[in-house]
Structures are given as C-alpha cells and as structure tokens.
Design a protein around this motif. Structure first.
Motif, short mmCIF file in Angstrom:
data_model
loop_
_atom_site.label_atom_id
_atom_site.label_comp_id
_atom_site.label_asym_id
_atom_site.label_seq_id
_atom_site.Cartn_x
_atom_site.Cartn_y
_atom_site.Cartn_z
N LEU A 69 6.79 -8.59 5.70
CA LEU A 69 6.11 -8.72 4.41
C LEU A 69 6.95 -9.64 3.54
CD1 LEU A 69 3.75 -7.54 2.61
CD2 LEU A 69 5.44 -5.89 1.78
N SER A 70 6.42 -10.81 3.23
CA SER A 70 7.17 -11.76 2.40
C SER A 70 7.21 -11.27 0.96
CB SER A 70 6.52 -13.14 2.47
OG SER A 70 5.26 -13.13 1.80
N GLU A 71 8.11 -11.85 0.19
CA GLU A 71 8.20 -11.48 -1.23
C GLU A 71 6.89 -11.80 -1.94
OE1 GLU A 71 11.54 -12.88 -3.44
OE2 GLU A 71 12.97 -12.41 -1.84
N ARG A 72 6.28 -12.89 -1.54
CA ARG A 72 5.00 -13.28 -2.15
C ARG A 72 3.91 -12.25 -1.85
NH1 ARG A 72 1.11 -18.44 -1.00
NH2 ARG A 72 0.41 -18.75 -3.13
N GLU A 73 3.84 -11.83 -0.58
CA GLU A 73 2.85 -10.82 -0.20
C GLU A 73 3.11 -9.49 -0.89
OE1 GLU A 73 1.39 -11.73 4.30
OE2 GLU A 73 3.48 -11.09 4.06
N ARG A 74 4.37 -9.14 -1.01
CA ARG A 74 4.72 -7.88 -1.70
C ARG A 74 4.28 -7.96 -3.16
NH1 ARG A 74 8.39 -3.62 -0.76
NH2 ARG A 74 8.00 -2.08 -2.39
N GLY A 75 4.40 -9.13 -3.75
CA GLY A 75 3.94 -9.32 -5.12
C GLY A 75 2.43 -9.14 -5.23
N TRP A 76 1.68 -9.68 -4.26
CA TRP A 76 0.23 -9.49 -4.27
C TRP A 76 -0.11 -8.01 -4.17
CZ3 TRP A 76 -1.53 -13.57 -0.06
CH2 TRP A 76 -1.24 -14.86 -0.53
N ALA A 77 0.58 -7.30 -3.27
CA ALA A 77 0.31 -5.88 -3.06
C ALA A 77 0.62 -5.08 -4.31
CB ALA A 77 1.13 -5.36 -1.87
N ASP A 78 1.77 -5.35 -4.93
CA ASP A 78 2.16 -4.60 -6.12
C ASP A 78 1.25 -4.93 -7.31
OD1 ASP A 78 4.20 -3.31 -4.78
OD2 ASP A 78 5.75 -4.72 -5.41
N ASP A 79 0.88 -6.18 -7.44
CA ASP A 79 -0.05 -6.57 -8.51
C ASP A 79 -1.40 -5.88 -8.33
OD1 ASP A 79 1.78 -8.18 -9.78
OD2 ASP A 79 0.95 -10.07 -9.02
N ALA A 80 -1.86 -5.79 -7.08
CA ALA A 80 -3.16 -5.19 -6.81
C ALA A 80 -3.20 -3.72 -7.20
CB ALA A 80 -3.52 -5.34 -5.32
N ARG B 125 -13.03 -12.02 -1.51
CA ARG B 125 -12.45 -12.11 -0.16
C ARG B 125 -11.30 -11.11 0.01
NH1 ARG B 125 -12.78 -18.69 0.98
NH2 ARG B 125 -15.01 -18.80 0.54
N HIS B 126 -10.86 -10.50 -1.07
CA HIS B 126 -9.88 -9.41 -1.04
C HIS B 126 -8.61 -9.77 -0.26
CE1 HIS B 126 -13.09 -6.07 -1.86
NE2 HIS B 126 -13.20 -7.10 -2.67
N LYS B 127 -8.01 -10.86 -0.63
CA LYS B 127 -6.82 -11.33 0.09
C LYS B 127 -5.62 -10.39 -0.04
CE LYS B 127 -8.08 -16.20 -0.20
NZ LYS B 127 -7.74 -17.51 -0.76
N TRP B 128 -5.65 -9.49 -0.98
CA TRP B 128 -4.51 -8.60 -1.21
C TRP B 128 -4.53 -7.38 -0.29
CZ3 TRP B 128 -8.54 -9.69 -4.44
CH2 TRP B 128 -9.47 -8.70 -4.63
N PHE B 129 -5.64 -7.12 0.41
CA PHE B 129 -5.72 -5.92 1.24
C PHE B 129 -4.72 -5.94 2.40
CE2 PHE B 129 -10.06 -4.22 -0.06
CZ PHE B 129 -9.52 -3.03 -0.53
N THR B 130 -4.60 -7.06 3.08
CA THR B 130 -3.66 -7.13 4.20
C THR B 130 -2.23 -6.91 3.73
OG1 THR B 130 -5.11 -8.52 5.55
CG2 THR B 130 -2.76 -8.61 6.03
N MET C 61 -1.29 -5.16 1.22
CA MET C 61 -1.17 -3.74 0.86
C MET C 61 -1.02 -2.87 2.10
SD MET C 61 -3.86 -3.34 -2.29
CE MET C 61 -3.25 -1.80 -2.93
N GLY C 62 -1.77 -3.19 3.15
CA GLY C 62 -1.64 -2.45 4.41
C GLY C 62 -0.26 -2.62 5.01
N LYS C 63 0.26 -3.84 4.96
CA LYS C 63 1.60 -4.10 5.48
C LYS C 63 2.66 -3.37 4.64
CE LYS C 63 2.37 -8.47 6.73
NZ LYS C 63 2.29 -9.96 6.68
N ALA C 64 2.48 -3.38 3.33
CA ALA C 64 3.44 -2.69 2.45
C ALA C 64 3.47 -1.19 2.75
CB ALA C 64 3.09 -2.94 0.99
N TYR C 65 2.30 -0.61 2.97
CA TYR C 65 2.25 0.82 3.29
C TYR C 65 2.89 1.10 4.64
CZ TYR C 65 0.61 5.48 4.39
OH TYR C 65 0.55 6.79 4.75
N ARG C 66 2.59 0.26 5.61
CA ARG C 66 3.14 0.45 6.96
C ARG C 66 4.66 0.39 6.93
NH1 ARG C 66 2.27 2.42 12.11
NH2 ARG C 66 3.81 1.46 13.44
N LEU C 67 5.21 -0.54 6.16
CA LEU C 67 6.66 -0.74 6.15
C LEU C 67 7.41 0.23 5.23
CD1 LEU C 67 6.69 -4.65 6.19
CD2 LEU C 67 7.40 -3.12 8.05
N THR C 68 6.77 0.66 4.14
CA THR C 68 7.47 1.52 3.17
C THR C 68 7.06 2.98 3.25
OG1 THR C 68 5.84 1.25 1.38
CG2 THR C 68 7.57 -0.44 1.57
N GLY C 69 5.85 3.24 3.71
CA GLY C 69 5.34 4.62 3.73
C GLY C 69 4.95 5.12 2.35
#
Length: 202
Positions: free
Chosen positions: A81-92, A131-136, A138-146
């Motif tokens: 999970l890149s920092e950019r993707e983590r930002g999308w997940a947290d913002d969402a 297109r919900h680009k933030w869903f993936t 978010m799934g990765k963030a949950y998988r990695l952090t629980g």
C-alpha cells in the motif's frame, strides 16, 4: 477471463456473507451451492436436517480451513500500500474521494455522501467519481492493518449509493464506470473477506 473469475468469486463471497449475517438463513440460498462438493459434507448434512444456521456455520468453517485457494488477480503474500493509496483510503473514511489528478485536493461529499454533489461542472468529474477508485486502497489498508474502520466504511458506502441510484439525473450507469466500479469493489471485497476468514477474532 480473469474478470469473470473475479466476479464469480465475489458473488460466492457475497452469498457467504448474506448467509452468515442472516438470523435464520433461507434454505433456498444453499441451493445455489454444490453441496456435493468435497469438504461441504457437514453443510449438506445440516441443510438436510433443516438446520440452516448450523449449515451457515459449517460453511464458514469450510471457508476458514480450506487450503490451496487460488484467488484471481490477487497476491496476498506480496500486498503493498503506497503512501498515496493510504491517503486515498484515509480520505475516503471522511467521504473525501480521490477522483483523478485533475481535481486536487479531492472534494468532500458530506457526512451522508451526497452522490449528486457536483462541485465543478465537468462531466468527467462526475463520471470518475462513480468509478470508486478508493475502494481497492481501502481493501488493501484493511488487509494490511486489520483496522475495522476500513471494513465498516466499505460496507456502508455501497448502501448509501444504492439509495442514491434511484435518483434521476445521476450519472452512475455508464459502462466504463460500471466496469471500473465492479472491479474495484470485487478487489476490495476479496481483501476484506479473506482477512476476516483468516482472523481468529472474526
């Protein structure tokens, strides 16, 4: 072909989730499964006895204990999970959705998610939103952090969106947006479900 496999896996996982969330699962739901499949003997026995709740529990045991599972397009051993993707997940989590690089910082769509909010009169902004680009991420963030906050948010957003979909004038049905949304949702759902199946506390 991979998209078809992903969709089939997603549908099976949705069925499993529905069965496990129901107070008294409907016997007809098990008719969608091949109960003669190796490993589902206890599920079938419970169904034959009319005990659908036990059948659902046995189905969960089956999913948790099976090995040699091949998950299409998903390498859980090397997930990142890149920092950019983590930002999308947290913002969402706050309903601030990354749409595309042309609109930065991303817009917030309100506490109850106003899917009709159109801050810039540009069709591309509205189309990309669906297109919900933030869903993936978010799934990765949950998988990695629980962290359950990602799972909770992934569950509530589609419900809010379904309520919106009956509203006129909302551009949610374009083929490209539907395809991207489905792919992202499948990917996210697989990560959420597979983490929960492997977690002793779930």
């Amino acid at each position: 072909m991979n998209t078809i496999k992903t969709m089939k896996t997603f549908c099976l996982l949705c069925l499993w989730a529905t069965l496990m969330q129901a107070q008294s699962p409907d016997r007809s739901a098990f008719g969608l499964l091949n109960l003669d499949y190796p490993g589902l003997e206890k599920v079938k026995a419970a169904c034959d006895a009319g005990d659908t709740l036990r059948a659902a529990e046995e189905l969960l045991v089956y999913y948790r204990s099976r090995t040699g599972v091949s998950t299409p397009d998903l390498d859980l051993e090397h997930l990142s999970l890149s920092e950019r993707e983590r930002g999308w997940a947290d913002d969402a989590l706050e309903h601030t959705f990354y749409v595309h690089d042309g609109y930065q910082p991303p817009f917030n769509y309100g506490k109850d998610i106003n899917w009709r909010y159109w801050p810039v009169q540009d069709n591309e902004l509205r189309w990309q939103l669906h297109r919900h680009k933030w869903f993936t991420p978010m799934g990765k963030a949950y998988r990695l952090t629980g962290d359950e906050k990602y799972a909770r948010s992934c569950r509530t957003m589609p419900r809010a969106r379904r309520r919106m979909c009956v509203s006129p004038g909302v551009r949610w049905r374009r083929a490209t947006a539907c395809r991207t949304r489905l792919t992202s949702s499948c990917s996210s759902c697989l990560r959420l479900r597979l983490r929960r199946l492997s977690s002793p506390s779930s």
